[in-house]
Design an enzyme around this catalytic site. Structure first.
Site, PDB file in Angstrom:
ATOM      1  N   LYS A 194       0.997  -1.508  -0.484  1.00  0.00           N
ATOM      2  CA  LYS A 194      -0.198  -0.423  -0.060  1.00  0.00           C
ATOM      3  C   LYS A 194       0.867   1.247   0.181  1.00  0.00           C
ATOM      4  CE  LYS A 194      -4.124   2.512   2.430  1.00  0.00           C
ATOM      5  NZ  LYS A 194      -5.126   1.831   4.136  1.00  0.00           N
ATOM      6  N   SER A 202      -9.654   1.658   2.854  1.00  0.00           N
ATOM      7  CA  SER A 202      -8.926   2.612   1.855  1.00  0.00           C
ATOM      8  C   SER A 202      -7.539   1.504   1.428  1.00  0.00           C
ATOM      9  CB  SER A 202      -8.079   3.347   2.869  1.00  0.00           C
ATOM     10  OG  SER A 202      -7.077   2.954   4.163  1.00  0.00           O
ATOM     11  N   SER A 235      -9.695  -0.861   7.150  1.00  0.00           N
ATOM     12  CA  SER A 235      -9.233  -0.542   5.911  1.00  0.00           C
ATOM     13  C   SER A 235      -8.199  -1.516   4.973  1.00  0.00           C
ATOM     14  CB  SER A 235      -8.518   1.210   5.673  1.00  0.00           C
ATOM     15  OG  SER A 235      -8.698   1.893   5.671  1.00  0.00           O
TER      16      SER A 235
END
Lengths: 486, 109
Positions: free
Chosen positions: A78, A153, A177
Site C-alpha cells: 500500500k 482504504s 481498511s
C-alpha cells in the site's frame, strides 16, 4: 497456468524446486500488472527495476539452501509504507513527488525475508475512505466488476491481489481498511492487535487506531505474511514486546470445542439480508466442524461509527499538521506570506475528504468543544472496549458480516459522507478497542464476494487465522477468481 | 454540563450558521477552503456533527476516557545521540532549502 496466478505456497515450492527462477516469477507479475492496470488502476508507482534486480540476487544464491518463507515471493505495498528511493504518495497530491529517505520497518522486515516488492498500490488519500474513490490518482476498480468499488482504504492492494498481480499485499487498517476491501474483493485480510506490527515509517492517520495488516488469498498466506511483519520495534513506542508465534505452523487445530460468539448487533439495521444469510451459512459450517455457537451481545456496537468519526479525525487533524509546505510535500505557488503558504499549500494539496476530516477533528479538539466531542468519544470508546472484554469471557472468537452490503457502485455514495461512513459499521469497533480481526470470503451475491469477519481477543491472531483456515479447508470461496481476469 | 449544551446548540443550528464555524475552524487548521466550496463544506460539516452528536445521549458518568488501546504506558528510550548520516537527505526533500536551512517567505520585515 501462468506463474502469476500460482498461490503463494505454489510459488515458494516452485522456486525451491528450481521449476522457475525468481526473475521469471517477478517478470510474470510485472507483465500481469502491465496488462491489467488500465482496467483497475490499482498501481500508483512501480518498482519493477529494483524488483527484477533483487530477483536476480535471489536467483544467484546457492541452490539447496534453507529458504525463508517469503523468499523470492513478489508482493505490493500500500502506498502508505515509506520505501527508500521509491515514491510514497499516500494517494495524495500533497505527497505525489515524495521519495522517502528511509524505509518503514514493515518494508525492511519483508526485504530481509527476501520478499520482492514490485510496486506501490493506490489507496484513499491518507487512508481516509471506504471505497478508494478518494485517491488523487483516481478510483480503483473492483476486478469482480469494474463498475464497483474495491472498498477502502487499502483498495489498490485488494484489487491487485484479486487480479493475481502478486499473492499478497500489505495494507493498513484504521477503521476497517484491510478487512472491508478484502471482503469486497473476495480475499482474506487480517488486521492484527494494535501494537503487534510496527507503525514506524507508515504515514500516520490516527495513531491510536492505525495498524498494518496483510491481504492475501487465504488464511494460510495471511499467516505467512503476518509472521514476517509482526514483532517488537524499538522505533515505535507503541509496538508491543512479546514473541511472535509461528502463525502458519499453528493452523492445525480442530474447531472442536472452539466457542464462537455471534453478536446480535452485527446482524442489525443496515445489514442486507443476503449478506446476513451468507454469514449465517458460514457459521453453520463452523458448527458442523465442531465449533460451539453462542449468541452474545455488544450493546454499544451501534456507537462505534460515530465514536470513530470523532476520534479518527481528531488524531488525523493533529498528525496531518506536519504537512505545512515547508519541509516536504506540496507547496503552493507564490505564497504572499507564511500563513498564506500554510493555508494554500494545505488547501491545494489535500483532497475533499481529508479536508473534511481535518475540519471535524480540529473542531472536536478546539476550546469549548473538546469535552463535548473528543472526551465524550473517549468515554464511549471505553464502553465499546468493555463490551468486547465481557464477550471474550464467554467465547473464543466473534463472527459477523464484515460489511453491510457487497461492493457498491463507483459514485454511489461519493457525495454522501455519512452514508459512506456506515460502510464501516461492523469494522471500526475493533480499532477502537485495539483487537485483531480478519475478513474471509463466505459466498457471493450477484457475482460479488461477501466477507465474514472473525474477531479475536488481544494477541490471539493465531486463533482467528486457524478458524479461517479450518473454514477454508471445508469450503472453496477463497479460491474463486474474478471472471474478467481468467 | 456546559459541554452537553454545546452539542445541543450545534444540533439546532441551520446550515448557514455553519459557514462562519467552518471558516474559523479552517483558519485554526491553517487550511484554505475556497469560497465557492464553502456551502458544501458547511452542509457536510453540519451532517457529520449531527451524526456524531448521537453520543450525547449515552450515559458515560464515571467512565474513564480511553485515549489508547491496551492503555499503554509511554515507553522511554535511552537518551543517546543518534547521528544522521546525512541531513541533506532530509533537507533535499523540501520545496526550497539552502545551506541546510528550510526557506519560507520573510516573516520579519
Amino acid at each position: 497456468m501462468s506463474l502469476y496466478s500460482l498461490s503463494l505456497s505454489e510459488m515458494a515450492e516452485g522456486l525451491r524446486a528450481g521449476e522457475f527462477s525468481c526473475e521469471e516469477l517477478t517478470q510474470s507479475s510485472v507483465d500481469r500488472i502491465g496488462a491489467t492496470q488500465p482496467a483497475i488502476n490499482a498501481l500508483t508507482t512501480d518498482s519493477f527495476e529494483q524488483a527484477l534486480a533483487q530477483a536476480r540476487e535471489v536467483d544467484a544464491r546457492p541452490a539447496g539452501r534453507s529458504w525463508q518463507p517469503l523468499e523470492g515471493i513478489p508482493f505490493l505495498h500500500k502506498d502508505i509504507f515509506c520505501t527508500e528511493g521509491v515514491t510514497t504518495s499516500c494517494g495524495s497530491k500533497m505527497l505525489a513527488n515524495f521519495v522517502p529517505p528511509y524505509s518503514a520497518t514493515v518494508h525492511q522486515k519483508l526485504r530481509d525475508q527476501g520478499a520482492v516488492c514490485v510496486g506501490k498500490t493506490n489507496m484513499d488519500e491518507f487512508a481516509m475512505g471506504s471505497s478508494n474513490e478518494n485517491s488523487y490518482f483516481g478510483p480503483v476498480r473492483n476486478p469482480w466488476n469494474t463498475d464497483r468499488v474495491t472498498g477502502g482504504s487499502s483498495g489498490g492492494s485488494a484489487a491487485a491481489v484479486a487480479a493475481r498481480w502478486t499473492p499478497f499485499a500489505t495494507g493498513t487498517d484504521t477503521g476497517g481498511s484491510v478487512r472491508q476491501p478484502a471482503a469486497f474483493c473476495g480475499l482474506t485480510g487480517i488486521k492484527p492487535t494494535y501494537g503487534r506490527v510496527s507503525r514506524w515509517g507508515i504515514v500516520a492517520f490516527a495513531s491510536s487506531l492505525d495498524q498494518a495488516g496483510i491481504i492475501a488469498r487465504s488464511a494460510h498466506d495471511c499467516a505467512l505474511g503476518l509472521g514476517a511483519i509482526a514483532g517488537f520495534d524499538p522505533q515505535d513506542s507503541t509496538s508491543v514486546d512479546r514473541p511472535v508465534p509461528d502463525y502458519a505452523a499453528g493452523l492445525q487445530s480442530s474447531l472442536e470445542g472452539v466457542r464462537v460468539g455471534v453478536p446480535d448487533e452485527y446482524f442489525g439495521e443496515g445489514i442486507e439480508t443476503p449478506v446476513a444469510d451468507l454469514a449465517h451459512a458460514a457459521i453453520d459450517d463452523l458448527a458442523k466442524a465442531g465449533a460451539q455457537i453462542e449468541r452474545v451481545s455488544l450493546p454499544h456496537a451501534h456507537l462505534a461509527v460515530p465514536t470513530y468519526y470523532i476520534v479518527a479525525p481528531a488524531e488525523a487533524s493533529s498528525n496531518l499538521s506536519r504537512f505545512d509546505g515547508v519541509r516536504y510535500g506540496y507547496r503552493c505557488e507564490n505564497p504572499r506570506d507564511l500563513t498564506d503558504l500554510y493555508m494554500r499549500s494545505r488547501g491545494e494539496g489535500f483532497g475533499t475528504e481529508v479536508k473534511r476530516r481535518i475540519l471535524v477533528g480540529t473542531y472536536a479538539l478546539s476550546a469549548g468543544y473538546y469535552d463535548a466531542f473528543y472526551l465524550k468519544a473517549q468515554r464511549v470508546r471505553r464502553l465499546i472496549a468493555a463490551d468486547f472484554e465481557q464477550a471474550f469471557e464467554k467465547v473464543d472468537v466473534l463472527v459477523g458480516p464484515t460489511t453491510p452490503t457487497p461492493a457498491f457502485e463507483v459514485g454511489e455514495k461519493a457525495h454522501d459522507p455519512v452514508s459512506m461512513y456506515m460502510a464501516d459499521i461492523n469494522t471500526t469497533a475493533l480499532n477502537l478497542a485495539g483487537l485483531p480481526g480478519l475478513s474471509m470470503p463466505v459466498g457471493q451475491v450477484d457475482g460479488l464476494p461477501v466477507g465474514m469477519q472473525v474477531i479475536g481477543n488481544y494477541f490471539d491472531e493465531g486463533r482467528i487465522l486457524n478458524v479461517a483456515h479450518q473454514y477454508q479447508q471445508l469450503t472453496s470461496w477463497h479460491t474463486a477468481a474474478p471472471e474478467m481476469l481468467s | 454540563m456546559l459541554c452537553y449544551v454545546a452539542v445541543f446548540v450545534t444540533q439546532l443550528m441551520t446550515m448557514s450558521d455553519f459557514r462562519p464555524k467552518v471558516a474559523t475552524t479552517a483558519r485554526l487548521a491553517r487550511l484554505e477552503i475556497v469560497t465557492e466550496r464553502m456551502d458544501q463544506y458547511a452542509e457536510e460539516f453540519a451532517q457529520i456533527l449531527e451524526f456524531v452528536g448521537q453520543l450525547e445521549s449515552v450515559d458515560t458518568d464515571g467512565v474513564e476516557p480511553m485515549a489508547h488501546p491496551l492503555d499503554l504506558v509511554q515507553r522511554l528510550r535511552p537518551d543517546a545521540v543518534q547521528p544522521l548520516e546525512s541531513t541533506a537527505a532530509y533537507t533535499d526533500l523540501a520545496p526550497e532549502s539552502e545551506d541546510n536551512l528550510y526557506l519560507v517567505p520573510r516573516v520579519v520585515e
